[in-house]
Scaffold this active site. Structure first.
Site, mmCIF file in Angstrom:
data_model
loop_
_atom_site.group_PDB
_atom_site.id
_atom_site.type_symbol
_atom_site.label_atom_id
_atom_site.label_comp_id
_atom_site.label_asym_id
_atom_site.label_seq_id
_atom_site.Cartn_x
_atom_site.Cartn_y
_atom_site.Cartn_z
ATOM 1 N N PRO A 2 0.829 -1.206 0.000
ATOM 2 C CA PRO A 2 0.000 0.000 0.000
ATOM 3 C C PRO A 2 0.863 1.255 0.000
ATOM 4 C CG PRO A 2 0.015 -0.999 2.166
ATOM 5 C CD PRO A 2 0.686 -1.972 1.244
ATOM 6 N N GLU A 3 0.411 2.259 -0.704
ATOM 7 C CA GLU A 3 1.123 3.528 -0.728
ATOM 8 C C GLU A 3 0.430 4.513 0.202
ATOM 9 O OE1 GLU A 3 2.583 5.009 -4.390
ATOM 10 O OE2 GLU A 3 2.696 3.034 -5.325
#
Length: 296
Positions: A2-3
């Protein structure tokens, strides 16, 4: 992985259930995730009140009323879901579906908040996520955070700052932007998108955006603005819908449908009048998507 926008979306989705709630019990269903849990973690969290949720880079921060902060990283496949009675929902929709298989439920926060009792469940099939505990006052010195650069949405990120970091650097621009010591939380998807918006090639040397005297060139200022804009747009859309993540309320993040270059190999470039085609190359083991015709 995930960013930043996905983690921010998860944080915002969890806040209504967790902020102000008392942890009646922290249930650990195994001894470790990627790393062992801190000693006596369940006892240290149980009975405490959650006074706030935060985020630093790609880390979720849960502040407790005794001055401690629980640090959580989602890893490759971690997700939280909120359960109230017979209903459950997740924060942050990710392009690859997150599992609700209970055999991967490793941590359960039993909470008593303003809306009554509920459970916040951490599920992680691959167990690449992890949790740690640190005194809030010592957070900046923690090994996870002490070398991180400024947030891409914060006031500390500016053209002058990047000029100082990039001066005389032959490192490819994309690699320099992914270096967490330069900018915290900026990941592969949003670097590709920001470089396209600023019409900069991912393979050009970072130092070419700085004058011999160490001042930022005009295009470096455009890059900073593009980074801010793409992150803001992604957060507003609820993240990129990376296929391993989902929002707490089960709603979709739609920024993936606004990608201009990421995962669009062979498609026409969206820059007006360009006429180029999006290409894919590999840099440091990661896919880079860009238009060689208009990104110089």
């Amino acid at each position: 992985m995930p960013e930043l926008p996905e983690v921010e979306t998860v944080k915002r989705g969890l806040a209504p259930a967790m902020k102000g709630a008392r942890v009646t019990r922290l249930e650990l269903r195994r001894r470790d995730l990627r790393f062992p849990f801190p000693d006596a973690l369940a006892d240290r969290v149980s009975g405490r009140t959650i006074i706030g949720l935060g985020r630093r880079a790609k880390y979720l921060l849960v502040d407790l009323d005794d001055g401690n902060t629980l640090i959580s990283h989602l890893g490759m496949s971690g997700s939280f879901r909120i359960e109230e009675g017979a209903t459950s929902a997740m924060p942050g929709e990710f392009h690859h579906a997150r599992t609700k298989d209970e055999k991967h439920d490793h941590v359960v926060f039993h909470l008593d908040g303003s809306g009554g009792p509920c459970r916040v469940v951490y599920n992680d099939p691959r167990r690449f996520g992890f949790m740690d505990m640190v005194r809030r006052a010592e957070l900046a010195a923690h090994p996870f955070f002490r070398d991180l650069g400024p947030e891409p949405t914060g006031n500390d990120l500016g053209a002058d700052y990047l000029a100082d970091r990039f001066r005389d650097k032959a490192q490819p621009l994309k690699s320099a932007l992914l270096d967490q010591k330069n900018i915290a939380g900026l990941g592969n998807i949003y670097v590709c998108e920001a470089l396209w918006r600023s019409h900069l090639s991912p393979i050009r040397a970072a130092g070419t955006l700085v004058t011999p005297g160490g001042k930022p060139k005009e295009r470096l200022g455009l890059l900073v603005a593009s980074i801010r804009d793409v992150i803001a747009d992604a957060i507003a859309a609820g993240g990129s819908s990376l296929r391993d993540h989902i929002q707490t309320d089960g709603s979709l993040g739609y920024f993936q449908h606004s990608f201009s270059v990421y995962d669009r190999e062979g498609q026409a470039c969206g820059t007006p009048g360009c006429g180029g085609t999006v290409a894919r190359i590999v840099q440091a083991g990661r896919s880079t998507f860009y238009c060689a015709a208009c990104q110089k």
